[in-house]
Motif scaffolding. Sequence first.
Motif, PDB file in Angstrom:
ATOM      1  N   GLY A  34     -77.426-147.587  -7.739  1.00 18.46           N
ATOM      2  CA  GLY A  34     -76.930-146.515  -6.894  1.00 18.46           C
ATOM      3  C   GLY A  34     -78.056-145.760  -6.215  1.00 18.46           C
ATOM      4  O   GLY A  34     -79.240-146.113  -6.335  1.00 18.46           O
ATOM      5  N   ILE A  35     -77.693-144.688  -5.500  1.00 18.00           N
ATOM      6  CA  ILE A  35     -78.697-143.923  -4.753  1.00 18.00           C
ATOM      7  C   ILE A  35     -78.571-142.419  -4.997  1.00 18.00           C
ATOM      8  O   ILE A  35     -79.112-141.628  -4.225  1.00 18.00           O
ATOM      9  CB  ILE A  35     -78.621-144.207  -3.241  1.00 18.00           C
ATOM     10  CG1 ILE A  35     -77.217-143.896  -2.706  1.00 18.00           C
ATOM     11  CG2 ILE A  35     -79.032-145.634  -2.931  1.00 18.00           C
ATOM     12  CD1 ILE A  35     -77.121-143.947  -1.177  1.00 18.00           C
ATOM     13  N   ASP A  36     -77.851-142.021  -6.059  1.00 17.17           N
ATOM     14  CA  ASP A  36     -77.816-140.585  -6.324  1.00 17.17           C
ATOM     15  C   ASP A  36     -79.211-140.138  -6.743  1.00 17.17           C
ATOM     16  O   ASP A  36     -80.093-140.955  -7.044  1.00 17.17           O
ATOM     17  CB  ASP A  36     -76.771-140.240  -7.389  1.00 17.17           C
ATOM     18  CG  ASP A  36     -77.063-140.861  -8.737  1.00 17.17           C
ATOM     19  OD1 ASP A  36     -77.838-140.254  -9.488  1.00 17.17           O
ATOM     20  OD2 ASP A  36     -76.529-141.942  -9.028  1.00 17.17           O
ATOM     21  N   GLU A  37     -79.430-138.837  -6.748  1.00 16.48           N
ATOM     22  CA  GLU A  37     -80.782-138.295  -6.906  1.00 16.48           C
ATOM     23  C   GLU A  37     -81.480-138.807  -8.164  1.00 16.48           C
ATOM     24  O   GLU A  37     -82.690-139.053  -8.165  1.00 16.48           O
ATOM     25  CB  GLU A  37     -80.711-136.761  -6.920  1.00 16.48           C
ATOM     26  CG  GLU A  37     -82.054-136.085  -6.755  1.00 16.48           C
ATOM     27  CD  GLU A  37     -81.915-134.584  -6.547  1.00 16.48           C
ATOM     28  OE1 GLU A  37     -82.946-133.886  -6.616  1.00 16.48           O
ATOM     29  OE2 GLU A  37     -80.780-134.108  -6.335  1.00 16.48           O
ATOM     30  N   ARG A  38     -80.714-138.989  -9.224  1.00 17.05           N
ATOM     31  CA  ARG A  38     -81.295-139.471 -10.482  1.00 17.05           C
ATOM     32  C   ARG A  38     -81.891-140.869 -10.350  1.00 17.05           C
ATOM     33  O   ARG A  38     -82.844-141.220 -11.068  1.00 17.05           O
ATOM     34  CB  ARG A  38     -80.216-139.456 -11.573  1.00 17.05           C
ATOM     35  CG  ARG A  38     -80.597-140.136 -12.860  1.00 17.05           C
ATOM     36  CD  ARG A  38     -79.487-140.013 -13.875  1.00 17.05           C
ATOM     37  NE  ARG A  38     -78.234-140.582 -13.430  1.00 17.05           N
ATOM     38  CZ  ARG A  38     -77.892-141.855 -13.636  1.00 17.05           C
ATOM     39  NH1 ARG A  38     -78.711-142.682 -14.252  1.00 17.05           N
ATOM     40  NH2 ARG A  38     -76.722-142.308 -13.222  1.00 17.05           N
ATOM     41  N   VAL A  66     -85.451-155.144  -0.527  1.00 13.22           N
ATOM     42  CA  VAL A  66     -84.024-155.439  -0.482  1.00 13.22           C
ATOM     43  C   VAL A  66     -83.328-154.550  -1.509  1.00 13.22           C
ATOM     44  O   VAL A  66     -83.691-154.555  -2.690  1.00 13.22           O
ATOM     45  CB  VAL A  66     -83.746-156.926  -0.778  1.00 13.22           C
ATOM     46  CG1 VAL A  66     -82.243-157.170  -0.933  1.00 13.22           C
ATOM     47  CG2 VAL A  66     -84.319-157.808   0.328  1.00 13.22           C
ATOM     48  N   CYS A  67     -82.335-153.788  -1.038  1.00 15.51           N
ATOM     49  CA  CYS A  67     -81.572-152.885  -1.918  1.00 15.51           C
ATOM     50  C   CYS A  67     -80.131-153.358  -1.979  1.00 15.51           C
ATOM     51  O   CYS A  67     -79.458-153.443  -0.943  1.00 15.51           O
ATOM     52  CB  CYS A  67     -81.618-151.455  -1.404  1.00 15.51           C
ATOM     53  SG  CYS A  67     -83.281-150.747  -1.312  1.00 15.51           S
ATOM     54  N   ALA A  68     -79.672-153.686  -3.177  1.00 12.79           N
ATOM     55  CA  ALA A  68     -78.302-154.159  -3.372  1.00 12.79           C
ATOM     56  C   ALA A  68     -77.503-153.116  -4.137  1.00 12.79           C
ATOM     57  O   ALA A  68     -78.022-152.465  -5.040  1.00 12.79           O
ATOM     58  CB  ALA A  68     -78.301-155.489  -4.124  1.00 12.79           C
ATOM     59  N   GLY A  69     -76.239-152.973  -3.784  1.00 11.90           N
ATOM     60  CA  GLY A  69     -75.376-152.015  -4.454  1.00 11.90           C
ATOM     61  C   GLY A  69     -74.409-151.404  -3.460  1.00 11.90           C
ATOM     62  O   GLY A  69     -74.728-151.235  -2.278  1.00 11.90           O
ATOM     63  N   GLU A  70     -73.232-151.061  -3.949  1.00 14.98           N
ATOM     64  CA  GLU A  70     -72.187-150.510  -3.093  1.00 14.98           C
ATOM     65  C   GLU A  70     -72.451-149.024  -2.877  1.00 14.98           C
ATOM     66  O   GLU A  70     -71.962-148.161  -3.614  1.00 14.98           O
ATOM     67  CB  GLU A  70     -70.816-150.725  -3.741  1.00 14.98           C
ATOM     68  CG  GLU A  70     -69.649-150.544  -2.806  1.00 14.98           C
ATOM     69  CD  GLU A  70     -68.339-151.001  -3.424  1.00 14.98           C
ATOM     70  OE1 GLU A  70     -67.312-150.903  -2.744  1.00 14.98           O
ATOM     71  OE2 GLU A  70     -68.350-151.459  -4.579  1.00 14.98           O
ATOM     72  N   ILE A  71     -73.248-148.719  -1.850  1.00 13.04           N
ATOM     73  CA  ILE A  71     -73.752-147.360  -1.653  1.00 13.04           C
ATOM     74  C   ILE A  71     -73.294-146.717  -0.345  1.00 13.04           C
ATOM     75  O   ILE A  71     -73.553-145.539  -0.121  1.00 13.04           O
ATOM     76  CB  ILE A  71     -75.299-147.345  -1.689  1.00 13.04           C
ATOM     77  CG1 ILE A  71     -75.871-148.249  -0.580  1.00 13.04           C
ATOM     78  CG2 ILE A  71     -75.805-147.780  -3.059  1.00 13.04           C
ATOM     79  CD1 ILE A  71     -77.383-148.197  -0.468  1.00 13.04           C
ATOM     80  N   LEU A 102     -80.432-153.191   3.418  1.00 10.08           N
ATOM     81  CA  LEU A 102     -79.424-152.552   2.578  1.00 10.08           C
ATOM     82  C   LEU A 102     -78.213-153.474   2.555  1.00 10.08           C
ATOM     83  O   LEU A 102     -77.447-153.537   3.518  1.00 10.08           O
ATOM     84  CB  LEU A 102     -79.059-151.169   3.130  1.00 10.08           C
ATOM     85  CG  LEU A 102     -80.215-150.171   3.289  1.00 10.08           C
ATOM     86  CD1 LEU A 102     -79.718-148.870   3.908  1.00 10.08           C
ATOM     87  CD2 LEU A 102     -80.887-149.897   1.948  1.00 10.08           C
ATOM     88  N   LEU A 103     -78.040-154.189   1.460  1.00  4.14           N
ATOM     89  CA  LEU A 103     -77.041-155.251   1.416  1.00  4.14           C
ATOM     90  C   LEU A 103     -75.632-154.761   1.145  1.00  4.14           C
ATOM     91  O   LEU A 103     -74.658-155.448   1.459  1.00  4.14           O
ATOM     92  CB  LEU A 103     -77.413-156.284   0.329  1.00  4.14           C
ATOM     93  CG  LEU A 103     -78.792-156.923   0.421  1.00  4.14           C
ATOM     94  CD1 LEU A 103     -78.910-158.023  -0.630  1.00  4.14           C
ATOM     95  CD2 LEU A 103     -79.076-157.473   1.804  1.00  4.14           C
ATOM     96  N   GLY A 104     -75.499-153.592   0.537  1.00  3.98           N
ATOM     97  CA  GLY A 104     -74.180-153.179   0.082  1.00  3.98           C
ATOM     98  C   GLY A 104     -73.790-153.970  -1.155  1.00  3.98           C
ATOM     99  O   GLY A 104     -74.643-154.470  -1.903  1.00  3.98           O
ATOM    100  N   TYR A 105     -72.480-154.098  -1.359  1.00  3.13           N
ATOM    101  CA  TYR A 105     -71.993-154.810  -2.537  1.00  3.13           C
ATOM    102  C   TYR A 105     -72.395-156.284  -2.499  1.00  3.13           C
ATOM    103  O   TYR A 105     -72.273-156.952  -1.468  1.00  3.13           O
ATOM    104  CB  TYR A 105     -70.464-154.707  -2.612  1.00  3.13           C
ATOM    105  CG  TYR A 105     -69.856-155.566  -3.700  1.00  3.13           C
ATOM    106  CD1 TYR A 105     -69.939-155.190  -5.039  1.00  3.13           C
ATOM    107  CD2 TYR A 105     -69.213-156.763  -3.383  1.00  3.13           C
ATOM    108  CE1 TYR A 105     -69.389-155.977  -6.035  1.00  3.13           C
ATOM    109  CE2 TYR A 105     -68.653-157.561  -4.373  1.00  3.13           C
ATOM    110  CZ  TYR A 105     -68.741-157.155  -5.698  1.00  3.13           C
ATOM    111  OH  TYR A 105     -68.197-157.949  -6.682  1.00  3.13           O
TER     112      TYR A 105
END
Length: 395
Positions: A218-222, A247-252, A276-279
């Motif tokens: 994820g990409i929340d602050e934590r 490469v960043c993967a994740g449903e963000i 940013l790949l998303g899911y």
Amino acid sequence: MRIGIDIRALQKGFRAHKARGIGRYTSMLIKSLLELDQRDQYLFLVEQGELPSIESDPDKFSYIEINTHWPIKAPYWQRTFGQHILLPIFLAKLELDFIHFCSHLDAPSFSPKKTLVTVMDIIPIVLQDLYNRKNSSMRFTAGRFLEARAIRNAKKIIAISQQTRRDLVQFLKIDPDKIVVIYPGIDTCFRPVKDPATICAVRARYGIEGRYFLYLGGIDERKNVDRLIQAFAELIKEPEWSNYCLVCAGEIENDAQFPQLTAQIRHRGIDHKIRLLGYVADEDLPALFSAAEFFVYTSLYEGFGLPVLEAMACGTPVVCSHAPGIAEIAGEAAILFDPYSTESLMNSIKTLLIGPELRQTLIQQGLKQATHFSWDKTAQKTLELYLAIYSESYK
């Protein structure tokens, strides 16, 4: 035994659990339990609507549909009243020996039935300053109060790491004897992918070219992704590292922080270097891990950090934060850095990139470390705990 398990995390739209760690935990746990246990009866709690698909003999389980919809317009209070008032009323009607909530976040603060809760982490309680400033004070206080009550009222508690167990004892004063540490496992699909055609197909599917570092999460602050972007931007200014991509993967895409993240990337002029790949579908993750130069995990705090082990199982070197929970499961099979220091992160990445022998050592150590975590072990220890709860009920 008549065992109730809350599997609402597998239903699309239920608190966004399905695509995250709680969804994966729930899915793999029930799959492994159904394979292991040929004797007991499993009843899966679901919300009314589309039922989740479970790949197992339908004679081994049944669904119990519940309705926790509270007829008010405010979404937060609708969910809160439904969980802590309507759900206990419904549970009182069920003939079950106990109910396992796969996330304490979904458990009621009071239950007429014995409950077992799995606690991934209590990060909003541990990092109150970070989370409180992003939420209304009243809602935050009420949420944490109900969360703590759901945990305290459980007959037994599964903590997914020693760090989570320590947090429960320190911050909520939970009796240590109530807590059992049971590590999650790793799906057997996570293994090194060596077939060039498979890797090429996944690269093409997600538009990935050249050499890359991988982040999944994820990409929340934590999650500390801002620091990762900062470190990457500085790193590729140096000629020897300028050909790498991140490469960043994740449903963000629907996260509140997504616009801020994309703005930061554009501001630094590196949008052509970051994908940013998303899911990403589970079946594509092993190839995505295997083709990466390394996997990087920057989180400030985690209860466990499953992507670290998934990367190791795929033979991918890992650079990760020394934060509690992550260091525990990484052991000596990763390069650890200070998540509050961009310089520490950059130096750790460079150490790996310039050390081919270190890379091979980390690959071998990572593959070995990953073998310590399996869903068969998780299911076996969970079933033993079920039996202990059942036995205590009939002493």
